[in-house]
Design an enzyme around this catalytic site. Structure first.
Site, PDB file in Angstrom:
ATOM      1  CG  PHE A 163     -25.278 100.418  33.548  1.00 51.82           C
ATOM      2  CD1 PHE A 163     -25.391 101.258  34.699  1.00 51.82           C
ATOM      3  CD2 PHE A 163     -25.301  99.056  33.768  1.00 51.82           C
ATOM      4  CE1 PHE A 163     -25.607 100.710  35.831  1.00 51.82           C
ATOM      5  CE2 PHE A 163     -25.620  98.574  34.753  1.00 51.82           C
ATOM      6  CZ  PHE A 163     -25.575  99.159  36.008  1.00 51.82           C
ATOM      7  CB  CYS A 164     -26.131 101.489  26.646  1.00 51.16           C
ATOM      8  SG  CYS A 164     -24.530 100.275  26.663  1.00 51.16           S
ATOM      9  CE1 TYR A 209     -22.503  93.900  24.113  1.00 53.45           C
ATOM     10  CE2 TYR A 209     -22.938  93.985  26.668  1.00 53.45           C
ATOM     11  CZ  TYR A 209     -22.096  93.548  25.364  1.00 53.45           C
ATOM     12  OH  TYR A 209     -21.015  92.628  25.604  1.00 53.45           O
ATOM     13  CB  CYS A 268     -26.798  98.027  28.223  1.00 50.20           C
ATOM     14  SG  CYS A 268     -25.663  98.508  29.288  1.00 50.20           S
TER      15      CYS A 268
END
Length: 334
Positions: A114-115, A109, A112
């Protein structure tokens, strides 16, 4: 030294130019709302993709060559002077060329954190990667996977899940080493990477969606860059912003946050203290903890919350150094 190279290219180019003249059930609806809220916890900004320019030099007359030579020498002097007087230049660490994966695909995403943490690692080490933007409502792009969260990273056909585990595995691949016996520096790195996952990320959402105007600001970016249809964009921007405003209030209670901005500033100051006078936690070069903090903060840096954070804490100089050393995105066309 990317900034010096860019400046040199700019000056030399000018020198040469001068010389040469859907309906769903209630249960499904709730599931979709849950996934959408997960995907929309954070707004994000990413760097531009790599761009390369090739200079073609036609035949010059003798006088043109002389002018170009003198100009080039002057350009190099100008670059050295500008670099030494006005700019900090940081050299990036190099991954082992033979160990760099040939095919890397990130399922993500755009919003995101964490991405973005994984992307910070890939960008810093200049590992080319393709991106598949996952629709948070249908998630059709990852229906093939038993693991239904993002990020998912495919590395030469091998599936890696969970941002921290992805980075650990990539580090082993790229640097051909395993962290069996931690040195004191690596122990410190591990401690702060855990702090990012267990604390820092939890203060972000209450700040991004602190009030309705900030929630709309975040969703304006999310819907502009996420994988949404036109109808979804309109619905998600306003319904999502309203929903996340209330969700952020619940997150404040869950993580015992009384003042969201104070919590963000405290986290930023805690990180600044950890540097203890160093340019990066890793010393003269960023380590995995630096990249983790930078990665999760990139989504908020140019939102109101991120601007406030930089204005009211000491994290700004470190963040600018990280922007410079990480440089442009290594993302390539899928």
């Amino acid at each position: 030294m990317r900034r010096a190279s860019t400046l040199a290219s700019s000056v030399l180019s000018r020198t040469l130019a001068t010389a040469h003249g859907g309906a769903v059930s209630d249960a499904t609806s709730l599931s979709i709302q849950h996934r959408l809220l997960q995907a929309a916890l954070y707004g994000s900004r990413t760097g531009n993709a790599h761009s390369q320019q090739r200079w073609f030099s036609p035949l010059f007359s003798s006088s043109s060559v002389k002018r170009a030579s003198v100009g080039a020498a002057g350009a190099l002097i100008a670059v050295v002077t500008a670099t030494s007087l006005g700019q900090e230049v940081y050299a990036k660490e190099s991954a082992l060329p033979e160990a760099v994966p040939k095919d890397v695909i990130l399922y993500q995403y755009e919003a995101c954190p964490f991405c973005n943490k994984v992307k910070a690692f890939l960008d810093y080490y200049d590992i080319p990667y393709k991106v598949v933007e996952v629709n948070p409502i249908s998630r059709k792009e990852i229906k093939w996977s038993d693991y239904k969260k993002v990020p998912i990273l495919m590395v030469d056909g091998e599936q890696l899940n969970d941002s921290s585990a992805i980075i650990d595995k990539l580090s082993e691949k790229v640097f051909s080493k395993k962290k069996a016996d931690l040195t004191s520096e690596e122990d410190e790195e591990t401690k702060w990477r855990q702090w990012v996952d267990n604390h820092l990320v939890h203060v972000l959402s209450p700040n991004i969606y602190r009030n309705t105007s900030e929630a709309l600001e975040a969703f304006d970016y999310i819907t502009s860059n996420g994988n949404f249809s036109f109808t979804e964009k309109i619905t998600v921007k306003y319904a999502g912003a309203a929903a996340m405003y209330f969700v952020s209030k619940n997150l404040k209670k869950k993580y015992n946050i009384t003042d969201e901005r104070a919590a963000l500033y405290e986290a930023a100051e805690t990180w600044a203290d950890s540097l203890n006078g160093r340019e990066f936690l890793g010393g003269s070069n960023p380590n995995l903890a630096d990249l983790a903090v930078f990665g999760v903060l990139r989504p908020i840096r140019y939102l109101r919350s991120g601007k406030d954070m930089v204005e009211h804490t000491r994290i700004g100089e470190w963040y600018t150094r990280m922007e410079n050393v990480v440089g442009n995105s290594s993302r390539i066309k899928a």
